[in-house]
Design a protein around this motif. Sequence first.
Motif, PDB file in Angstrom:
ATOM      1  N   SER A 351       0.848  -1.200   0.000  1.00  0.00           N
ATOM      2  CA  SER A 351       0.000   0.000   0.000  1.00  0.00           C
ATOM      3  C   SER A 351       0.874   1.236   0.000  1.00  0.00           C
ATOM      4  N   SER A 353      -0.082   4.352   0.603  1.00  0.00           N
ATOM      5  CA  SER A 353      -0.426   5.204   1.748  1.00  0.00           C
ATOM      6  C   SER A 353      -0.249   4.499   3.080  1.00  0.00           C
ATOM      7  N   THR A 356      -5.035   2.318   3.508  1.00  0.00           N
ATOM      8  CA  THR A 356      -6.221   1.862   2.781  1.00  0.00           C
ATOM      9  C   THR A 356      -7.035   0.904   3.657  1.00  0.00           C
ATOM     10  N   GLU A 492      -8.554   6.020 -15.138  1.00  0.00           N
ATOM     11  CA  GLU A 492      -8.814   6.897 -13.992  1.00  0.00           C
ATOM     12  C   GLU A 492      -8.573   8.363 -14.285  1.00  0.00           C
TER      13      GLU A 492
HETATM   14  O1  M6R Z   1      -2.482   3.681  -0.847  1.00  0.00           O
HETATM   15  P1  M6R Z   1      -2.739   2.371  -1.529  1.00  0.00           P
HETATM   16  O2  M6R Z   1      -1.570   1.918  -2.363  1.00  0.00           O
HETATM   17  O3  M6R Z   1      -3.205   1.308  -0.602  1.00  0.00           O
HETATM   18  O4  M6R Z   1      -3.928   2.666  -2.535  1.00  0.00           O
HETATM   19  C1  M6R Z   1      -4.509   1.632  -3.269  1.00  0.00           C
HETATM   20  C2  M6R Z   1      -5.373   2.166  -4.372  1.00  0.00           C
HETATM   21  O5  M6R Z   1      -6.414   2.937  -3.858  1.00  0.00           O
HETATM   22  C3  M6R Z   1      -4.571   3.018  -5.374  1.00  0.00           C
HETATM   23  O6  M6R Z   1      -3.505   2.307  -5.901  1.00  0.00           O
HETATM   24  C4  M6R Z   1      -5.489   3.492  -6.521  1.00  0.00           C
HETATM   25  O7  M6R Z   1      -5.869   2.420  -7.307  1.00  0.00           O
HETATM   26  C5  M6R Z   1      -4.794   4.582  -7.333  1.00  0.00           C
HETATM   27  N1  M6R Z   1      -5.741   5.584  -7.712  1.00  0.00           N
HETATM   28  C6  M6R Z   1      -4.149   4.080  -8.575  1.00  0.00           C
HETATM   29  O8  M6R Z   1      -3.618   5.058  -9.371  1.00  0.00           O
END
Ligand code: M6R
Length: 612
Positions: A351, A353, A356, A492
Amino acid sequence: MCGIVGYVGDKEAAPVLIKGLKRLEYRGYDSAGIAVLGRAGLEIRKSKGALKKLEERIAGELGEGALDGSMGIGHTRWATHGEPSDINSHPHTDVSGKIAVVHNGIIENHAKLKSRLIEHGADFRSETDTEVIAHLINFYYEGDILQAVIRAMKRLEGSYALGIICGNNPDRIIAVRKESPLVVGTGKGENLIASDVPALLEYTRDVYYLDDREIAVLYRDRIEFYNEEGERRLKESHHIKWDAAAAEKSGYEHFMIKEIHEQPKALRDTLRARIKTGDTNINLEEIGFDASWAKMERVIIAACGTAWHAGVIGKYAFEKFARVHTEAEIASEYRYRNPIFNPKDIFLIISQSGETADTLAAMRLAKKGGARIIAITNVVGSTLAREADLVMYTLAGPEIAVASTKAFTTQLMCIYLISLQLGRLRETIGDTELTDHIEALKRLPEQAERILSEKENIQRFASLQFNKSKVFYMGRLFDYAASLESALKLKEISYTHSEAFAAGELKHGPIALVDDTTLVTALCTQPALFDKMGSNIKEVKARFAATAVITYEDVDYFDKTADQVFRIPRTLDSLSPILTVIPCQLYAYYCSVLRGLDPDKPRNLAKSVTVE
Ligand code: M6R
C-alpha cells in the motif's frame, strides 16, 4: 479522502488552515470548511466545491474582525453520507454551537446514535454521520472536553480521525484517531494536526503518529497524549527527513508528470538502500528479513488498485525466483472470504499510503490467523507500517497525484528484491541467475531515464489517439500484469473506457468488443511468446482496431504487424513491467491533458481510500 487540519499557536489560524487544506487537496474532496475560535467565539465558514470558493468567501472577512482567532480546525470533505453541499460540509457543531468537529472516516452506528440523541433534544441539520459526534460529545460534556470525547469514543463504531474544538475550553484542540490517518506536528509556540505530513511541513518537521484510539490534546506550548481510558502516555516524535519541495510541483504542470519523471531517482533510492554500490548482495537483514523466512510455505499478497497490480507481478516473481506457491488477492474480496491460513504463510501487504481501509482489514485478518506480515509501503509511520511484523519502505518520496506512478514502480523494485532474496535463501535460484537479475535491477533507473527522454513520441501518439472511445491493453505473463496497471491509469485520469486482457483470453470473449473505434496496445517483452502475441495483434487488426506495441529496442518482430511500435531498453523478461508501464503512464497523462482534464484530480477518486 477527506483532509483534516488543525492549528493552535500565535498566528492567525484561518490562513494557516486554508494553506494546510490546499496541501491536502490531492486527497480528493467536494467541499471544504473551517472553524476558528477567537474573540468572537466559535466561527464557522464552509462551502461546497473547490477550496478556492471558501477562500474567496473568507478573504473579505479577514482583517475585519471576523475569523481572527489563533486556533481552529479545517476540513476537505469527500461525501459519503449526504450529498456535497454547504450544510453537509464540516465542521459540524452540537446544538449549543460550542463544540465543532471535523471527521475523516465513517461512523457505522450513526443512525442508532442519531435517534437516541434526538430523543435527548439534539437538533440535526445535516445528513452526515459526522454530526452525531458533535451532539454525542455535547451529551457527555460536563466542563472538560477531553473527558467528554473519551466517553463519546466508547459509543462510536466505525473509523474516525477527529479534530475537535470547544468554546468553553478555548486553549486546546483534541485530536483522536481510529483506523483513519492523523498526524500531530509540534512547532515552536504552535502545534498542529493534519491528515498527512505535507500540510505540516511549512511549520514543523517533528511529528507524532497517533496510534489507534489514542488522543492528543494540543495547546499552544505543549501536547499531551492519552489512551482511551484517559491515562497519560509518553510518545516519541519522528523527524521528517524529506524536503518540503518534494511535495511541490517544482515547475511541472502537474504532480503526476513530475512523479512520472521522479521514477529513475525513486528506483535508484529504493534499490541503493538494499544493495550498496559495487555490491551484488541484497541486504534485507537490516529490516529483519533473515533466514527464518525461507521456511515459509506460501506467500499471500493482498492490496488494492495499483498496489494489487504490483501484487500480481509479485505472484509471478515469487513463483519464478523462490518457487513458492503465491496468491495475489484483492484485499476488499479477501477480507470477506473466510480464507484459510497457515502459520507458515508470508502475508505480503502492499500500500502506497499504508492507510487503505480494505488493505488494513486484510492484514489484520491474516495476523489473527497467525501469518507473518511483511508490509511494502511508502509512508513512514502509517498504520500498515506500525502493525506489520516487517516493513520495507519504497523510497519514492511523497506521492501527491491521485494516479499512482512512482509508488508502483518502487513497489515492484521491493517485490523483486524480496523475491530474489527469498530465492537465494531457499536455494531456488542459482548464483549466476541471481547476479544477472541484480545487475539488471541496477540498470533500470538509467533505462527509465532513457524512456522518459523520448516522451515526445508518446505525446505525439496520444495527440492522434486521445479521442479513441475504447483502449485495450493486452499481454502475457508479466506483460499481462503490466497491462492491468496501464489500463487502470488510462481510465482513472482520461475517463476512457479501458481494459486489460490476458492476450490468450482474447478469443474467449473480449474480441467481441474490438472494432474500428478501438486502440489495442500490446505489451510484448516475453520473447518465448512473441509468436502468440503476433497472432493476437493480427486478430485485432483484422477487426479494424488501431494497434500499438511496446517491445525491446532490439526487437523488429512486430514492425510489420503493428501500426506503431514503441521501444524500451532491453531488460530481463521478469523485470520488464518497471519499464513497459512508463510509456503507458505517459500515454494516460497526455490523453488526460489533451481531453482538457486535470490528471491530478480525477473525478470521484481520492488518493487514499480510508473507508470501505
Ligand atoms: O495507498 P494504496 O496503495 O493502498 O492505494 C490503493 C489504491 O487505492 C490506489 O492504488 C489506486 O488504485 C490509485 N488511484 C491508482 O492510481
